[in-house]
Design a protein around this motif. Structure first.
Motif, short mmCIF file in Angstrom:
data_model
loop_
_atom_site.label_atom_id
_atom_site.label_comp_id
_atom_site.label_asym_id
_atom_site.label_seq_id
_atom_site.Cartn_x
_atom_site.Cartn_y
_atom_site.Cartn_z
N PHE A 61 -59.18 13.78 -87.42
CA PHE A 61 -58.73 14.15 -86.07
C PHE A 61 -58.28 12.90 -85.34
O PHE A 61 -58.82 11.80 -85.58
CB PHE A 61 -59.89 14.80 -85.32
CG PHE A 61 -59.57 15.24 -83.91
CD1 PHE A 61 -58.68 16.28 -83.67
CD2 PHE A 61 -60.18 14.63 -82.82
CE1 PHE A 61 -58.39 16.69 -82.38
CE2 PHE A 61 -59.90 15.04 -81.52
CZ PHE A 61 -59.01 16.08 -81.30
N ASN A 258 -56.20 23.87 -82.02
CA ASN A 258 -55.13 22.88 -81.82
C ASN A 258 -53.76 23.41 -82.21
O ASN A 258 -52.88 22.64 -82.60
CB ASN A 258 -55.44 21.59 -82.59
CG ASN A 258 -56.78 21.01 -82.23
OD1 ASN A 258 -57.07 20.79 -81.06
ND2 ASN A 258 -57.63 20.78 -83.23
N PHE A 308 -51.77 22.61 -87.21
CA PHE A 308 -51.86 22.18 -85.82
C PHE A 308 -50.45 22.13 -85.23
O PHE A 308 -49.45 22.21 -85.95
CB PHE A 308 -52.55 20.82 -85.69
CG PHE A 308 -51.78 19.64 -86.23
CD1 PHE A 308 -50.98 18.87 -85.40
CD2 PHE A 308 -51.86 19.29 -87.57
CE1 PHE A 308 -50.27 17.77 -85.90
CE2 PHE A 308 -51.16 18.21 -88.08
CZ PHE A 308 -50.35 17.44 -87.24
N SER A 364 -53.65 15.61 -88.23
CA SER A 364 -53.82 15.75 -86.78
C SER A 364 -52.77 14.90 -86.08
O SER A 364 -52.24 13.94 -86.65
CB SER A 364 -55.23 15.30 -86.36
OG SER A 364 -55.42 15.41 -84.97
#
Length: 552
Positions: A61, A258, A308, A364
């Motif tokens: 992340f 996300n 994401f 991410s």
């Protein structure tokens, strides 16, 4: 005698994969990779610049912390919940402090900021925080108990919102919304106790929601709550109940944490079977009839926990990132194998166009400005060819960029795109960008566009006509002085369902050439353009010399 056909505005329609190519308008493309469609032209998508070439842990992340002055910092969290900070000196510093490591997990993180306090959460432990004057993170005080967990932690107004909670004795409340007491400046909320009538904390169970809450995000003055198939609105009302809740949409939700971003007063949402936009009142698919079938046909459904969404505000684009096994991973296999996110479906919301971009197995993304000021002493690894930015940009250096963290991977990758270590990347334009960090050629895919099934019925040419292209004059430019070449390949097919047969690729050097000659003929014409390097360019149109030699 050949007829000249001027084709303009090649950036107006983007890529449309879900419609038969012979039904597409002339400026539309059947396939496109690592390009943008904007302002009537096709140009190169952002390249990957190396902010940090090697990360010693397994990143899971990243989260940017904005600074009111100077450089932002970027947090990178590991799969064991160790939190590191990338700062302006280009290093990673452990900020875990007293946080105890947990077992490695690929579970989704969420990050949020409220009252200048940063919060990081994962469903398998207590959330952590860092205040504005703190160096390290610590477990969140005043949290209901050490046994409480939340699938997602978000901020809304003056409140922290915990979604889909597990509480005393391990009991899960999959549709529970728990909100904190009002947070004061530079401080964490003083309470989460819903029974304390002197506080504003509370809970609400959305009992009509049939599937568990996945995530939520503020939308203007309201807050939207997403399950896998419903969207609810939470609005601050004050009074005894503090918040009001009502259902917005059924049969729409979100695919993963996300996967929602706000842009221009709307939420753009990556759902499990569509991509849509809404403003809290009206909802519309932006992928249906264009790229929806292609995206979800290639999506690795066993890895949706890696999906994401990232907003690139400077380019007016939203990247819907996912692991894919689509046909481009076979025909242009820079990053194949669907390990983490190897594909982004890129939507330009100002121009309403789609394209696709290679991703080097990223997990991410976030937005931050980073220190890109280079000196002669610190730039020994750079060359004029791979360094970005300008002298003017060096004087500013506070432009915010998309930052992504990716994992090491070599399985299935092309030999020139082996990713030997986890890394932190900054997305930037190649020749006109502002980051001075070196271009990572291994992490950057090559541009490519293809259009098949051109029947020229828009020009009044009958479908039975056998068309022969004798000359093409592209309107293509680049400011790159090292390489001004572009590769074009022409093809054709007799039947609408046939795979085109392509001739040998031709190179157009715009420093000396303005046209390409060919004798490609058929009832349905095709062409491809590709680049072997990473230069910025603009392709806005071309002229075709076309002859009709007979009917078939």
């Amino acid at each position: 005698m050949p007829t000249n056909l001027p084709i303009r505005g090649l950036g107006t329609a983007g890529v449309i994969t879900d419609v038969d190519p012979f039904n597409l308008p002339l400026p539309a493309y059947s396939r496109a990779l690592n390009v943008r469609f904007s302002d009537g032209s096709i140009s190169r998508s952002p390249v990957m610049r190396t902010l940090l070439s090697s990360i010693s842990f397994n990143p899971q992340f990243t989260y940017g912390i904005f600074s009111s002055s100077g450089y932002d910092t970027v947090l990178v969290a590991s799969d064991t919940f160790q939190i590191h900070e990338y700062s302006s000196n280009g290093s990673l510093t452990d900020r875990s402090g007293s946080i105890s490591a947990v077992s490695a997990s690929s579970g989704p993180f969420t990050g949020t900021t409220l009252a200048d306090v940063v919060y990081i959460n994962r469903p398998d432990r207590v959330p952590v925080f860092r205040g504005p004057t703190d160096t390290n993170f610590a477990d969140l005080p005043n949290w209901p108990s050490s046994a409480h967990r939340a699938v997602a932690l978000r901020s809304y107004g003056d409140f922290l919102i915990a979604l889909n909670t597990t509480e005393a004795n391990g009991v899960n409340f999959p549709n529970r919304v728990r909100f904190s007491d009002i947070a004061l400046a530079n401080a964490v909320p003083s309470s989460w106790d819903a029974t304390d009538t002197t506080k504003s904390a509370g809970t609400n169970d959305l009992v009509q929601m049939e599937t568990p809450i996945v995530d939520g995000l503020s939308l203007g003055t309201n807050f939207c709550i997403y399950s896998s198939d419903q969207v609810w609105l939470m609005e601050f009302t004050g009074g005894a109940f503090i918040h009001n809740f009502r259902k917005l949409y059924s049969s729409s939700g979100v695919i993963n944490q996300n996967c929602i971003v706000e842009a221009e007063g709307k939420h753009f949402v990556f759902d499990s079977d569509d991509i849509y936009v809404h403003d809290g009142v009206t909802k519309q698919s932006i992928a249906d009839g264009r790229v929806k079938d292609y995206i979800f046909g290639g999506l690795d459904n066993d890895s949706t926990q890696d999906c994401f969404v990232q907003h690139n505000q400077s380019l007016n684009e939203i990247y819907f990132c996912y692991p894919s096994n689509d046909d481009l991973t076979t025909s242009h296999p820079a990053f194949s194998g669907a390990v983490n996110c190897n594909r982004a479906a890129c939507y330009n919301y100002r121009n309403n166009t789609w394209s696709f971009m290679d991703l080097p197995h990223v997990i991410s993304g976030t937005t931050a400005n980073v220190n890109s000021v280079s000196t002669y002493a610190g730039s020994t690894a750079l060359t004029y060819a791979n360094a970005g930015g300008t002298y003017a940009a060096q004087e500013a250096g506070f432009d915010r960029h998309v930052v992504m963290v990716g994992k090491a991977n070599s399985a299935g990758n092309a030999s020139s795109h082996v990713i030997s270590a986890a890394a932190l990347y900054g997305l930037d334009l190649s020749d006109t960008g502002t980051l001075s960090q070196p271009l990572n050629t291994a992490a950057t895919g090559a541009p490519f566009v293809e259009r098949v099934g051109i029947d020229l019925d828009e020009a009044g040419i009958p479908l039975t006509g056998y068309k022969v292209i004798s000359k093409i004059v592209p309107q293509v430019t680049t400011i790159n002085t090292a390489d001004k070449t572009f590769a074009f390949t022409f093809g054709s097919a007799i039947l609408s369902g046939d795979v085109p047969s392509y001739s040998t690729s031709q190179t157009l050097d715009i420093s000396s050439d303005y046209k390409l000659n060919t004798r490609q003929g058929g009832r349905y014409l095709s062409y491809k353009m590709s680049l072997s390097d990473t230069k910025d360019f603009s392709l806005s149109g071309f002229d075709l010399d076309v002859s009709i030699t007979g009917r078939r």
